[in-house]
Design an enzyme around this catalytic site. Structure first.
Site, PDB file in Angstrom:
ATOM      1  N   ARG A  24      22.363  41.853  32.168  1.00 30.67           N
ATOM      2  CA  ARG A  24      22.984  40.925  31.450  1.00 30.67           C
ATOM      3  C   ARG A  24      22.548  40.273  30.271  1.00 30.67           C
ATOM      4  O   ARG A  24      23.467  40.002  29.485  1.00 30.67           O
ATOM      5  CB  ARG A  24      22.904  39.647  32.708  1.00 30.67           C
ATOM      6  CG  ARG A  24      23.520  38.309  32.422  1.00 30.67           C
ATOM      7  CD  ARG A  24      23.632  37.160  33.452  1.00 30.67           C
ATOM      8  NE  ARG A  24      22.038  37.258  34.167  1.00 30.67           N
ATOM      9  CZ  ARG A  24      21.257  36.409  33.575  1.00 30.67           C
ATOM     10  NH1 ARG A  24      21.472  35.576  32.661  1.00 30.67           N
ATOM     11  NH2 ARG A  24      19.925  36.280  33.895  1.00 30.67           N
ATOM     12  N   ARG A  25      21.437  40.373  29.909  1.00 22.82           N
ATOM     13  CA  ARG A  25      20.995  39.927  28.807  1.00 22.82           C
ATOM     14  C   ARG A  25      20.201  41.006  27.780  1.00 22.82           C
ATOM     15  O   ARG A  25      20.645  41.059  26.518  1.00 22.82           O
ATOM     16  CB  ARG A  25      19.925  38.830  28.935  1.00 22.82           C
ATOM     17  CG  ARG A  25      20.452  37.660  29.699  1.00 22.82           C
ATOM     18  CD  ARG A  25      19.755  36.228  29.445  1.00 22.82           C
ATOM     19  NE  ARG A  25      19.961  35.752  28.251  1.00 22.82           N
ATOM     20  CZ  ARG A  25      19.464  34.581  27.649  1.00 22.82           C
ATOM     21  NH1 ARG A  25      18.600  34.023  28.328  1.00 22.82           N
ATOM     22  NH2 ARG A  25      20.028  34.165  26.604  1.00 22.82           N
ATOM     23  N   LYS A 103       8.100  38.631  32.254  1.00 22.65           N
ATOM     24  CA  LYS A 103       7.103  37.636  32.537  1.00 22.65           C
ATOM     25  C   LYS A 103       7.251  37.645  34.060  1.00 22.65           C
ATOM     26  O   LYS A 103       8.116  37.507  34.692  1.00 22.65           O
ATOM     27  CB  LYS A 103       7.152  36.299  31.780  1.00 22.65           C
ATOM     28  CG  LYS A 103       8.615  35.707  31.759  1.00 22.65           C
ATOM     29  CD  LYS A 103       8.821  35.025  33.289  1.00 22.65           C
ATOM     30  CE  LYS A 103      10.407  34.554  33.362  1.00 22.65           C
ATOM     31  NZ  LYS A 103      10.803  34.450  34.707  1.00 22.65           N
ATOM     32  N   ARG A 171      13.138  36.792  44.578  1.00 22.33           N
ATOM     33  CA  ARG A 171      12.426  35.641  44.325  1.00 22.33           C
ATOM     34  C   ARG A 171      11.771  35.224  45.657  1.00 22.33           C
ATOM     35  O   ARG A 171      10.969  34.103  45.588  1.00 22.33           O
ATOM     36  CB  ARG A 171      13.015  34.736  43.358  1.00 22.33           C
ATOM     37  CG  ARG A 171      13.440  35.456  41.875  1.00 22.33           C
ATOM     38  CD  ARG A 171      13.927  34.411  41.017  1.00 22.33           C
ATOM     39  NE  ARG A 171      15.477  34.497  41.454  1.00 22.33           N
ATOM     40  CZ  ARG A 171      16.401  34.294  40.402  1.00 22.33           C
ATOM     41  NH1 ARG A 171      16.044  33.602  39.471  1.00 22.33           N
ATOM     42  NH2 ARG A 171      17.792  34.455  40.707  1.00 22.33           N
ATOM     43  N   ASP A 183       8.521  32.622  38.722  1.00 28.03           N
ATOM     44  CA  ASP A 183       9.843  32.769  38.192  1.00 28.03           C
ATOM     45  C   ASP A 183      10.118  31.621  37.063  1.00 28.03           C
ATOM     46  O   ASP A 183      10.577  32.384  36.015  1.00 28.03           O
ATOM     47  CB  ASP A 183      10.679  32.717  39.376  1.00 28.03           C
ATOM     48  CG  ASP A 183      12.271  33.272  38.597  1.00 28.03           C
ATOM     49  OD1 ASP A 183      12.069  34.353  38.067  1.00 28.03           O
ATOM     50  OD2 ASP A 183      13.194  32.358  38.563  1.00 28.03           O
ATOM     51  N   TYR A 241      19.968  22.418  38.237  1.00 29.87           N
ATOM     52  CA  TYR A 241      19.561  23.211  36.898  1.00 29.87           C
ATOM     53  C   TYR A 241      19.403  21.942  35.829  1.00 29.87           C
ATOM     54  O   TYR A 241      19.809  20.838  35.646  1.00 29.87           O
ATOM     55  CB  TYR A 241      20.857  23.846  36.324  1.00 29.87           C
ATOM     56  CG  TYR A 241      20.333  24.807  35.055  1.00 29.87           C
ATOM     57  CD1 TYR A 241      19.638  25.952  35.327  1.00 29.87           C
ATOM     58  CD2 TYR A 241      20.651  24.042  33.775  1.00 29.87           C
ATOM     59  CE1 TYR A 241      19.073  26.570  34.011  1.00 29.87           C
ATOM     60  CE2 TYR A 241      20.048  24.765  32.680  1.00 29.87           C
ATOM     61  CZ  TYR A 241      19.448  26.062  32.965  1.00 29.87           C
ATOM     62  OH  TYR A 241      18.768  26.602  31.692  1.00 29.87           O
TER      63      TYR A 241
END
Length: 332
Positions: A24-25, A103, A171, A183, A241
């Site tokens: 995606r990135r 990370k 996760r 995360d 969020y």
């Protein structure tokens, strides 16, 4: 020697895995970057490797061994689950490859220290992929702090919470390094290091689990500096969020929303409240993914020493676990 800088040609990158963040990135940004060439994409799922290579270039391979051994790979990007970082980052470094790892670099301090020492001994760049620190909005915030527009800094409040991932998401799996701390908790912790410096210590922490979960789904941490500046952090992955931080001073505060994962077209707004009144600074959009890759290429070319913040973050994460071990009682 593989992994050496190559003047006049792009950095050749191989991927260890086809995780969502890669597809995606990272891969779109790598393909668009003038100093990077994607040469190999590895996945334990052969079809997934082929589909990713068809989309982004490079040749597909099954598994990760052929990526770290490839002669046409100078550096690897490792978006594999956190619990696998210690194994595969080690393998890549021993094969002479520079590494950009998602990370956290590992899920235990001893492994992080060992990998950083290995990279240092071999003259290889090892970078933990915390992208937000490369966004220009935080440089603007630093300039405001340095100008003392909010007086003396007293405290940082930082939050990063996300909606609950689907049940099958890694996760939720403790064996793969899942949980809110690994995360999303790393972001406010890293923000505290970024603005308050490396002398932070953990004064208290809480990790909690939602009903039916095997990993922590929320947490809170209090940090302090030797000068008494505090950081109050909260994070979670079963929440609405929110991605923000506030810096509180003796004469005002600075507020940043969309602090950690803004899209490249996002127009950053930095709110400033001081004795002179309230105003909002409208900044130019910035692509932190591209900025991160540019910084990684520069680290490879210079064979830069690891960023000390990587080890400090690992130390803080271990301190948080000491205050709030994974056996924290579940909460409904």
């Amino acid at each position: 020697m593989t992994g050496a800088p190559h003047t006049g040609r792009p950095l050749r990158v191989g991927l260890l895995g086809c995780a969502d963040v890669a597809l995606r990135r990272m891969l779109p940004a790598m393909v668009a970057h003038p100093e990077i060439e994607v040469t190999v994409i590895g996945s334990r799922d052969a079809a997934r490797a082929k589909a990713s290579a068809d989309r982004f270039g490079g040749r597909p391979v099954t598994g990760y061994e052929d990526v770290v051994a490839a002669d046409d790979v100078d550096a690897v990007y490792a978006p594999v689950p956190a619990s696998l970082h210690a194994t595969w980052v080690d393998a890549a470094l021993r094969a002479g490859k520079h590494v950009l790892a998602e990370k956290p670099l590992t899920t235990d301090l001893a492994s992080t220290r060992r990998l950083l020492d290995l990279a240092r001994d071999r003259g290889l760049a090892l970078v933990e992929n915390v992208m937000f620190v490369h966004h220009t909005q935080h440089r603007a915030v630093r300039e405001l702090l340095d100008s003392a527009v909010i007086g003396e800094l007293r405290a940082l409040h930082a939050v990063f919470t996300i909606p609950q991932p689907p049940p099958q998401d890694i996760r939720h799996r403790p064996d793969l390094g899942g949980g809110a701390l690994w995360d999303v908790g790393v972001y406010p912790l890293r923000a505290a290091l970024h603005f308050l410096g490396p002398a932070l210590t953990v004064a208290g922490a809480v990790l909690s689990r939602g009903a039916g979960h095997q990993v922590d789904t929320a947490g809170a941490v209090v940090l302090r500096t030797p000068q008494g500046i505090t950081a109050q952090l909260s994070f979670g992955m079963a929440h609405a969020y929110r991605s923000s931080y506030e810096l509180h001073g003796s004469e005002g505060r600075i507020i940043v929303e969309r602090a950690y994962t803004p899209p490249s077209d996002h127009v950053p707004l930095v709110r400033l409240e001081s004795a002179a009144g309230a105003r909002t600074l409208r900044l130019a959009p910035d692509d932190q993914v591209t900025a991160t890759l540019t910084a990684f290429v520069a680290a490879v070319r210079a064979r830069a020493q690891p960023d000390p913040a990587v080890l400090r973050l690992a130390q803080l994460l271990e301190q948080v676990r000491h205050f709030a071990p994974p056996t924290t009682a579940a909460r409904g």
